[in-house]
Design a protein around this motif. Structure first.
Motif, short mmCIF file in Angstrom:
data_model
loop_
_atom_site.label_atom_id
_atom_site.label_comp_id
_atom_site.label_asym_id
_atom_site.label_seq_id
_atom_site.Cartn_x
_atom_site.Cartn_y
_atom_site.Cartn_z
N ASP A 6 2.98 3.54 -2.33
CA ASP A 6 3.00 3.75 -3.78
C ASP A 6 3.59 5.11 -4.08
O ASP A 6 2.89 6.06 -4.40
CB ASP A 6 1.57 3.65 -4.32
N ARG A 56 -5.17 4.26 -4.76
CA ARG A 56 -4.06 4.12 -5.71
C ARG A 56 -4.17 5.13 -6.86
O ARG A 56 -3.17 5.67 -7.32
CB ARG A 56 -4.01 2.70 -6.29
N VAL A 107 -3.74 4.20 1.55
CA VAL A 107 -2.59 4.06 0.66
C VAL A 107 -1.66 5.23 0.97
O VAL A 107 -2.13 6.35 1.19
CB VAL A 107 -3.02 4.11 -0.82
N ARG A 114 0.81 -1.21 0.00
CA ARG A 114 0.00 0.00 0.00
C ARG A 114 0.85 1.26 0.00
O ARG A 114 0.37 2.37 0.21
CB ARG A 114 -0.96 -0.03 1.19
#
Lengths: 383, 383
Positions: A211, A283, A365, A209
């Protein structure tokens, strides 16, 4: 401490001369047993470096006696010759510690497309074996650093057992130079299948998670080795919980050290129909360069957040979304909410909350902002 | 010329005061007939601005007598009040030119989350109708500019007919400020269904393959209006071919004007199993910040290209890929190829060729590099 916090492990970090800087560049972690149970997860990128190709096959037996890691070269896109180097590295470690080569995991990080200097590498392996020490965790954590500013280590305790780990990487901001490598050790007595389940559960909620820039490295590896030296067989859930804490702690250290970032951003999607929906929304936002540059500019630009939400396939009503930045609900019902002037984006830590009003699932995230320093570091380092 | 190159169209560009700069901010294009056949494609973003919500419904009848476009405000995330503004704009144009409101398309561009000044907007609409002129194409193309440095226009001729268009936008680099709006006019006599098929075919090979930063605008619109004034009904394929040329020409003008970009990059994937595979690979590379910063740094970093190829689901053998940058095959069989020193990345135009060796399909995706100027422009403009 990190990888030597748990009983039954020795480690070392030495300088083989693979790095121009002259900093330590080879780390070795050995599981002294009695168990050699192990599990690992690797990058999902289909273009994988030679050490990943080797280690993926080698771990299938569910055991590992050692892991050898080098910085100063990723051994990626180096063809059959590069694979042979990886293989010979594993064989040398195996010979020196008295195991089979298949029980030696190999990790590499650094520039891609270049062969490693095998003479230096093999000499470094010998030095590392000589330097193995039950207090070698710090040295190992230092030797795997590339563009990292600090070494990353974490330890948690259970009832009579420990789990500890080390990580290198800068939030996957520069996989060609700064692959994420993680080695976790524990002295619990659990079989490989249980370790594998626990590791997949822990990484799916932590490293997966994170990113930073949406780019996947060719070398990412997370390895878990269990010595059984504590003699304790904890409940699988209790072990997974502590392991997840170690992974989460290391992930946040990676995020905080991301190259060129000014902000760490936690994007939490709430009231989603499913956790998958919440992750999908997070995301999309985490990968929006427009959102990431806005945060760099200290601009709580919720329009760019909604525009990214709109590219996901999650369930929601586009006319009925709420967005908060640092707790200020700047967007209500897909329109103007509280004043953006109330949002203070000076602190490094930023929270974005997106309310989909479509269920009761949620997920977070993590990403970084997109800065001048990111552009500089990633356009300049190899030229 | 652009939208007034074809017979049967008048256009105007006027200043309503919606922009702080005092530059022209309202454009109007009117189809004087005899036909009013039209087709349009809109952003696939699920979060859509009010003018898109209106125009998508209005175009369903397959006709449009006019399009009114404003810069100085996107009318996005402005709720029911914003939608009412769009509706009243269409009604006023319809009243003044003598049509139904449903035959008026509306486009807006500029900052999001702010209501338009309706008094200024309505006065501007009246001025635009007064200024309508058969030579008004240039004025209209200028009035839709936001961060554009130049107006974008293109005209092609068939046998006794013409197709011409105008565009605004900066390669979708900043959708919140620089949505892509395109208006194309033609004097052919073709039904709406044929226009729709031709427009979808043309945009799928041009605008849809332009991917400056992977961010989708909430306002993107491409509108095609046919007057039938030439009296010519060309073969659908011939019309589609000329229309595709106009779209391609405008797309390249958008790419060349992308905010803050130093390079235009054509990523061509060859020998793919399918065209979809080739597109998938091109888009993954086009969206890699690591690749885009490398090109900014004049670094032909083929490892970052392969790492992006590896994240696609196209068919290929990861050990057997070739990559050329500006015609130099720097990667052969997923390993080191010709010297990267042979690659000259000084010119603005860059070509990347990726050989998947898995079939005979190919496709090109266009993008820009990721620069300090991109970060600056996108972090600073609204604060």
């Amino acid at each position: 401490m990190s990888v030597t916090a748990a009983q039954g492990f020795t480690a070392a970090g030495v300088t083989a001369g693979l790095k121009d800087s002259g900093n330590p560049d080879i780390a070795l972690v050995v599981n002294e047993g009695p168990s050699a149970a192990a599990a690992a997860v690797f990058t999902s990128n289909r273009c994988q470096a030679n050490p990943v190709l080797w280690s993926k096959e080698a771990i299938k037996g569910g055991s590992a006696r050692a892991v050898i890691l080098n910085s100063g070269g990723a051994n990626c896109y180096t063809g059959a010759e590069g694979f042979a180097t990886t293989h010979r590295t594993a064989e040398l470690v195996a010979e020196l510690i008295g195991s089979g080569a298949v029980d030696v995991q190999v990790c590499s990080t650094g520039l891609i497309g270049r062969l490693l200097d095998e003479d230096k590498l093999m000499a470094g392996v010998r030095s590392a074996v000589d330097a193995l020490d039950a207090g070698g965790g710090d040295a190992a954590a230092t030797a795997i650093m590339t563009t990292d500013h600090v070494s990353k280590q974490s330890v948690r305790e259970g009832d009579g057992w420990r789990v500890g780990g080390m990580a290198k990487g800068a939030g996957m901001l520069a996989p060609a130079l700064a692959t994420m490598l993680v080695v976790i050790t524990t002295d619990v007595d659990l079989p490989a299948e249980t370790l594998d389940e626990a590791l997949r559960a822990a990484t799916s909620r932590t490293f997966d998670r994170l990113d930073s820039d949406g780019c996947q490295s060719t070398n990412d590896t997370v390895l878990l080795m269990a010595s059984g030296a504590s003699g304790v067989t904890p409940d699988a859930d209790a072990f997974t919980a502590r392991l997840t804490e170690v992974c989460g702690d290391l992930a946040m250290q990676l995020l905080a050290d991301a190259e060129g970032a000014d902000h760490e951003i936690a994007i939490t999607t709430v009231n989603a129909a499913t956790e998958a929906d919440a992750l999908s929304v997070g995301r999309e936002v985490a990968r929006s360069n427009l959102f990431k540059t806005a945060i760099f500019g200290k601009d709580p630009n919720w329009g760019r957040i909604l525009a990214s939400v709109g590219t996901s396939d999650a369930r929601f009503d586009p006319q009925n979304l709420d967005v908060a930045v640092n707790g200020v609900w700047v967007c209500r019902d897909s329109g103007v909410g509280e004043s953006i002037d109330l949002v203070d984006l000076e602190p490094r830590h930023v929270t974005v909350t997106i309310d989909l009003k479509s269920g009761d699932a949620s997920a977070t995230v993590w990403t970084n902002d997109l800065t001048h320093a990111y552009v500089h570091e990633n356009s300049a380092y190899s030229t």
